[in-house]
Design an enzyme around this catalytic site. Structure first.
Site, short mmCIF file in Angstrom:
data_model
loop_
_atom_site.label_atom_id
_atom_site.label_comp_id
_atom_site.label_asym_id
_atom_site.label_seq_id
_atom_site.Cartn_x
_atom_site.Cartn_y
_atom_site.Cartn_z
N GLY A 27 0.81 -1.22 0.00
CA GLY A 27 0.00 0.00 0.00
C GLY A 27 0.83 1.25 0.00
O GLY A 27 0.35 2.33 -0.37
N THR A 28 2.10 1.13 0.42
CA THR A 28 2.97 2.32 0.46
C THR A 28 3.03 2.98 -0.91
O THR A 28 3.08 2.28 -1.93
CB THR A 28 4.40 1.91 0.90
OG1 THR A 28 4.29 1.27 2.17
CG2 THR A 28 5.32 3.10 1.01
N THR A 29 3.01 4.30 -0.91
CA THR A 29 3.10 5.05 -2.18
C THR A 29 4.45 5.77 -2.23
O THR A 29 5.23 5.70 -1.27
CB THR A 29 1.94 6.05 -2.29
OG1 THR A 29 1.91 6.86 -1.10
CG2 THR A 29 0.61 5.35 -2.46
N ALA A 78 -1.44 -1.20 -5.00
CA ALA A 78 -2.47 -0.23 -5.37
C ALA A 78 -2.10 1.12 -4.77
O ALA A 78 -1.61 1.19 -3.64
CB ALA A 78 -3.84 -0.67 -4.84
N ASN A 115 -4.38 3.11 -4.14
CA ASN A 115 -5.50 3.32 -3.22
C ASN A 115 -6.35 2.05 -3.16
O ASN A 115 -6.79 1.56 -4.19
CB ASN A 115 -6.34 4.51 -3.69
CG ASN A 115 -7.25 5.00 -2.58
OD1 ASN A 115 -8.05 4.24 -2.06
ND2 ASN A 115 -7.10 6.25 -2.20
N HIS A 137 -4.30 16.00 2.06
CA HIS A 137 -3.99 14.91 3.00
C HIS A 137 -3.45 15.50 4.30
O HIS A 137 -3.06 16.66 4.36
CB HIS A 137 -2.93 13.97 2.41
CG HIS A 137 -3.48 13.00 1.42
ND1 HIS A 137 -3.62 13.29 0.08
CD2 HIS A 137 -3.94 11.73 1.57
CE1 HIS A 137 -4.13 12.25 -0.56
NE2 HIS A 137 -4.35 11.28 0.32
N HIS A 138 -3.39 14.62 5.31
CA HIS A 138 -2.84 14.97 6.62
C HIS A 138 -1.38 15.42 6.52
O HIS A 138 -0.67 15.07 5.56
CB HIS A 138 -2.96 13.78 7.56
CG HIS A 138 -2.35 12.52 6.99
ND1 HIS A 138 -1.03 12.22 7.14
CD2 HIS A 138 -2.88 11.54 6.24
CE1 HIS A 138 -0.76 11.09 6.52
NE2 HIS A 138 -1.88 10.66 5.95
N LYS A 142 1.88 13.09 5.83
CA LYS A 142 2.11 12.38 4.56
C LYS A 142 3.45 12.80 3.96
O LYS A 142 3.74 13.98 3.83
CB LYS A 142 0.96 12.66 3.58
CG LYS A 142 1.08 11.85 2.32
CD LYS A 142 -0.23 11.79 1.57
CE LYS A 142 -0.10 10.97 0.28
NZ LYS A 142 0.30 9.59 0.48
N GLY A 164 -0.15 9.20 -4.23
CA GLY A 164 -0.17 8.14 -5.24
C GLY A 164 -1.50 8.10 -5.96
O GLY A 164 -1.56 7.85 -7.18
N THR A 165 -2.59 8.36 -5.23
CA THR A 165 -3.93 8.39 -5.84
C THR A 165 -4.02 9.51 -6.88
O THR A 165 -4.56 9.31 -7.97
CB THR A 165 -4.99 8.60 -4.72
OG1 THR A 165 -4.81 7.58 -3.76
CG2 THR A 165 -6.39 8.57 -5.28
#
Ligand code: NAD
Length: 237
Positions: free
Chosen positions: A75-77, A100, A102, A135-136, A139, A145-146
């Site tokens: 999941g890491t981007t 992914a 996301n 985002h927070h 990050k 990444g999304t």
């Protein structure tokens, strides 16, 4: 499933809750490079690893999974410029990888809407498209990444756009992305098509991290027992 969590931060903790609800066992947690020293032998018994760490540590963790024959959900981007090398290694070593930008079902539906809208808008050059992602503040990567997935899908479907840039721009060939960092925002992505006369806007707002964590567990369930490389489209559509 016996799950090894690689990264026990905000996402790792959320994934642990969902795993327990679905009767999986989190039998090992690695949250630093040093943790590998104590857990490397136990790790060989994992059915699957779920990797949500940092852009700087993800590749080392994925290589350890490949060496240990443990399927890995990533999941890491912030590492996708290395994607081709990782895909080649995965195939060469006959390993199992699910990645992914996301894992939320809602965002993956949003990806489809984004592609379709870009196709529709392709012939209407009076509209300029731009994106904002929020985002927070913890990050590490920007744009998200999304946002990069959304941007690449717009560029692939609109002749006018040649590349994206991480700032808003008047250059018609460039898709401008504005990254905003605010406390406690799990992830908001807005795509705006603006002409002199009107605005079309599509937006996805994550209310929390539950959909992301659930998607990562579903991906792990999907991956176990398979060889090769998988993405959300292979599981959802
Ligand atoms: N694909 C998705 O759906 C999705 C969703 C949310 C977040 N993310 C991405 O996942 C990553 C993690 O997000 P987060 O919000 O949990 O971050 P976080 O900062 O809360 O957690 C990261 C954790 O990784 C740990 N870590 C550091 N070095 C490590 C190593 N060598 N091995 C294992 N763990 C190590 C840190 O101690 C920390 O606890 C980020 O890249 C983020 O952008 C992806």
């Amino acid at each position: 499933m016996k799950i090894a969590l690689l990264g026990y931060g905000k996402m790792g903790k959320e994934i642990e809750k969902i795993a327990q609800e679905r009767n999986h066992e989190i039998f090992l947690k690695i949250d630093s490079f040093e943790d590998w020293n104590t857990h490397i032998y136990n790790f060989l018994q994992a059915d699957v690893a779920i990797e949500f760490s940092t852009p700087a540590t993800v590749l080392d963790n994925v290589m350890k999974c490949f060496s240990a024959n443990v399927p890995v959900v990533v999941g890491t981007t912030g590492w996708f410029e290395q994607l081709e090398i990782v895909r080649e290694l995965c195939t060469e070593k006959n390993q199992s990888l699910f990645y992914a930008s996301n894992f939320s079902v809602g965002v993956n539906m949003f990806f489809q809407i984004n592609k379709k809208l870009a196709q529709l808008m392709n012939n209407y050059q009076e509209y300029n498209v731009s994106m904002e992602e929020i985002h927070h503040t913890q990050k590490l990567d920007a744009p998200s990444g999304t946002a990069i997935t959304l941007a690449n899908d717009i560029i692939a479907n609109m002749h006018q756009k040649e590349c994206w840039k991480n700032e808003l721009t008047d250059d018609k060939a460039v898709l401008g992305i504005k990254s905003v960092r605010e406390s406690d925002v799990p992830g908001t992505h807005t795509i705006t098509y603006e002409s002199a006369n009107d605005i079309i806007e599509i937006k996805h707002i994550a209310k929390n991290r539950k959909a992301l964590a659930t998607g990562a567990i579903l991906a792990a369930e999907f991956l176990v027992g398979k060889k090769g490389i998988y993405e959300m489209k292979d599981m959802l559509f």
